[in-house]
Design a protein around this motif. Structure first.
Motif, mmCIF file in Angstrom:
data_model
loop_
_atom_site.group_PDB
_atom_site.id
_atom_site.type_symbol
_atom_site.label_atom_id
_atom_site.label_comp_id
_atom_site.label_asym_id
_atom_site.label_seq_id
_atom_site.Cartn_x
_atom_site.Cartn_y
_atom_site.Cartn_z
ATOM 1 N N ALA A 1 -66.328 6.309 -26.204
ATOM 2 C CA ALA A 1 -65.594 5.129 -26.680
ATOM 3 C C ALA A 1 -65.869 4.947 -28.156
ATOM 4 O O ALA A 1 -66.876 5.429 -28.687
ATOM 5 C CB ALA A 1 -66.014 3.889 -25.897
ATOM 6 N N LEU B 1 -58.735 5.981 -28.826
ATOM 7 C CA LEU B 1 -60.007 5.283 -28.650
ATOM 8 C C LEU B 1 -60.168 4.133 -29.637
ATOM 9 O O LEU B 1 -60.949 3.199 -29.399
ATOM 10 C CB LEU B 1 -61.162 6.275 -28.799
ATOM 11 C CG LEU B 1 -61.100 7.498 -27.870
ATOM 12 C CD1 LEU B 1 -62.272 8.427 -28.137
ATOM 13 C CD2 LEU B 1 -61.064 7.073 -26.416
ATOM 14 N N SER C 1 -61.307 3.347 -23.515
ATOM 15 C CA SER C 1 -62.433 4.263 -23.349
ATOM 16 C C SER C 1 -61.950 5.499 -22.611
ATOM 17 O O SER C 1 -60.907 5.477 -21.937
ATOM 18 C CB SER C 1 -63.558 3.584 -22.552
ATOM 19 O OG SER C 1 -64.058 2.462 -23.239
#
Lengths: 318, 257
Positions: B181, B89, B104
């Motif tokens: 995210a 991420l 994400s």
């Protein structure tokens, strides 16, 4: 939206509403086995999180997401253990402490007011019945301590499962003059009682040369299945018998209760058993207030009969 | 064919028609071991094995692989193992406090519903040993509900070793349980090393109480979502409860969908 189907559990978990919780246990290092005539038949071992725990005084709860907004339900669990009997995921609510080295009324209640409560069967703030446990934090020496759940003046020492104030008549005697720290035992209640809502006083009738203990009220959440080494148990709390446990602790009547999420091992001896496990959880969300009360109340209704049966069996002492 | 999990017959048909994916896998952590967690960085020690498994391509008309059968063995140790789809991420290079954005969390179909996933098992993974004295790592993220700008922090042990992984779940902002995210990672101290925030969608796990026990996992009958592993996605393997050098052996059986 609230959990109403099995699919909801899957999609909520996939959306990150819930966590995968791998928990590793700190193995207790000492304990003195019970003596039937003195303490009753059972030893209660307290197991806390491996990281941060130093028995007996520094106990770290299994880590949860912070400030849970709603119920965090267990939906599945895989566990492994050394040969184990009577292992339960449990909340230990700290009621207070007792000085075993001085005669007389020696219990100090924590600031939080009991009972601890949950929503049960659609009613908010219902008292939770707890198993009272005495957990030794300073070893006893020289003289075997003994006590009653009452005041020296003859007043009540605990509040039972029905909310009645009870004067204890059954003496608890430690198993040995030198009882080891980390020893834990269920407190002796009157024969008609199966649990407590609160402890109000402990009268030391025979003081030890040293000794101190913490009094916990234990709320059993779920059994951790395996009974022998080299076996792993899988628990499905959704399809394998409805048993989604709420990992959010019960609330004190007033104040903030010290609540430790750990494992209690209830067995005839003090031999340490260790369980490591991994939980899948799902966070509930409240959009339909009535639906949630029915769901949560239903879960508790399934749990209560077995818990009461267990408690009744525990307190059938000579 | 879609939705192999709709019935056992559909799964069997896919196995017979498309062929099963049987993948053996082994990996070892660095011999120096890894760094144990503390109460300020996860409260459960974890290791991430340095090698991942890449999902291969699938035939025409197929989307990916479901794993109805995973066997995990920690050789010579009682352990808890987990494998899952892993997504980087965000990455932080300590030298220069330089953040690099990652991906994400993906959209997956779960029980017939398209779901924007958020990892229920976020971790901070040390990919290159840190040169940093008890650094406070601050992570800015989007939570499971899509709310941006949330922050959390962990305090790592000094000079955390390659392969160490630290659970972020207990340290998220109040009320948060997952991460979609990451938009920022920074450190309060340090001159070297690399770390990443990874999101894991578990595919299987095994706790084992003895060094000679291996465990077969199937999420088919277990109340955990089965995720479709898509071509080129990475499957990572984790070990909980120890920071000593360790090995993992696995067999993953996959069916195409």
């Amino acid at each position: 939206m609230a959990i109403t189907t099995r699919n909801d559990i899957f999609t909520k978990h996939a959306q990150g509403n819930g966590q995968v919780l791998p928990w590793i246990v700190a193995s207790p290092s000492s304990g003195t086995s019970p003596v039937l005539a003195n303490t009753g038949a059972l030893h209660m071992a307290l197991h806390a999180n491996a990281i941060g725990t130093t028995y007996p005084g520094t106990l770290v709860s299994f880590p949860l997401p912070p400030s849970l907004p709603n119920e965090l339900f267990t939906v599945g669990m895989s566990a492994s253990s050394s040969t184990a009997l009577g292992m339960y995921l449990a909340y230990f609510y700290k009621i207070g402490t007792v000085n075993l080295a001085v005669a007389g009324d020696q219990f100090t209640h924590d600031a939080a007011t009991f009972p601890v409560t949950r929503t049960i069967l659609g009613q908010a703030a219902q008292p939770v019945t707890l198993i009272p446990m005495i957990y030794l934090t300073t070893a006893t020496v020289t003289t075997i301590p003994a006590f009653l759940l009452k005041t020296g003046a003859g007043g009540a020492g605990y509040v039972n499962q029905d909310g009645s104030n009870v004067v204890g008549t059954r003496t608890f005697t430690y198993p040995a003059a030198a009882t080891a720290v980390q020893s834990g035992y269920p407190l002796r209640l009157e024969l008609t009682d199966s649990g407590v809502r609160d402890i109000t006083q402990i009268n030391i009738t025979t003081a030890s040369g040293a000794g101190a203990a913490t009094i916990y009220g234990v709320e059993l959440l779920m059994p951790l299945g395996p009974v022998s080494t080299e076996h792993t148990s899988i628990t499905d709390s959704v399809f394998g018998g409805l048993g989604m446990q709420n990992l959010k602790p019960a609330s004190a009547t007033t104040g903030t209760v010290t609540a430790l999420l750990g494992i209690v091992n209830i067995a005839p001896s003090s031999t340490a058993r260790v369980t490591d496990f991994i939980l899948t959880t799902t966070l509930n969300s409240w959009t339909d207030y009535l639906t949630q009360f029915i769901l949560i109340g239903g879960l508790t209704q399934l749990i209560l009969p077995s818990l009461q049966d267990f408690q009744s069996a525990m307190f059938l002492q000579p | 064919m879609g939705n192999t999990l709709r019935s056992f017959d559909d799964m069997l048909t896919s196995a017979a028609t498309n062929g099963l994916y049987n993948r053996m896998f082994s990996a070892q952590t660095p011999l120096a071991g890894t760094t144990a967690a503390t109460t300020t960085c996860g409260s459960t020690s974890a290791q991430r094995y340095p090698v991942t498994l890449t999902i291969p391509s699938v035939g025409s008309g197929l989307s990916g692989v479901y794993f109805p059968n995973i066997e995990l063995l920690g050789l010579g140790q009682a352990t808890t193992l987990m494998c899952g789809l892993e997504y980087t991420l965000g990455t932080l290079t300590v030298s220069g406090n330089a953040f690099s954005a990652g991906v994400s969390m993906p959209t997956k179909t779960v029980q017939g519903t398209s779901v924007t996933t958020a990892t229920a098992c976020p971790m901070l993974y040390i990919s290159t040993t840190l040169v940093a004295t008890t650094p406070v790592i601050t992570i800015t993220y989007t939570n499971q509900a899509g709310t941006t700008g949330k922050t959390c922090s962990v305090t790592l042990p000094t000079n955390a070793l390659t392969g160490s992984a630290f659970l972020l779940g207990p340290h998220l902002a109040a009320g948060d349980t997952g991460i979609r995210a990451v938009t920022g990672i920074s450190t309060s101290a340090g001159t070297g090393g690399v770390m990443a925030v990874v999101g894991v969608l578990p595919l299987g796990w095994s706790p084992a109480s003895s060094a000679t026990l291996h465990v077969q996992t199937s999420f088919l009958g277990f109340p955990a979502p089965m995720f479709l592993a898509e071509p080129n996605e990475a499957v990572a393997f984790y070990h909980f409860g120890s920071n000593s050098a360790s090995t993992v052996h696995a067999l993953l059986v996959g069916v195409a969908d």
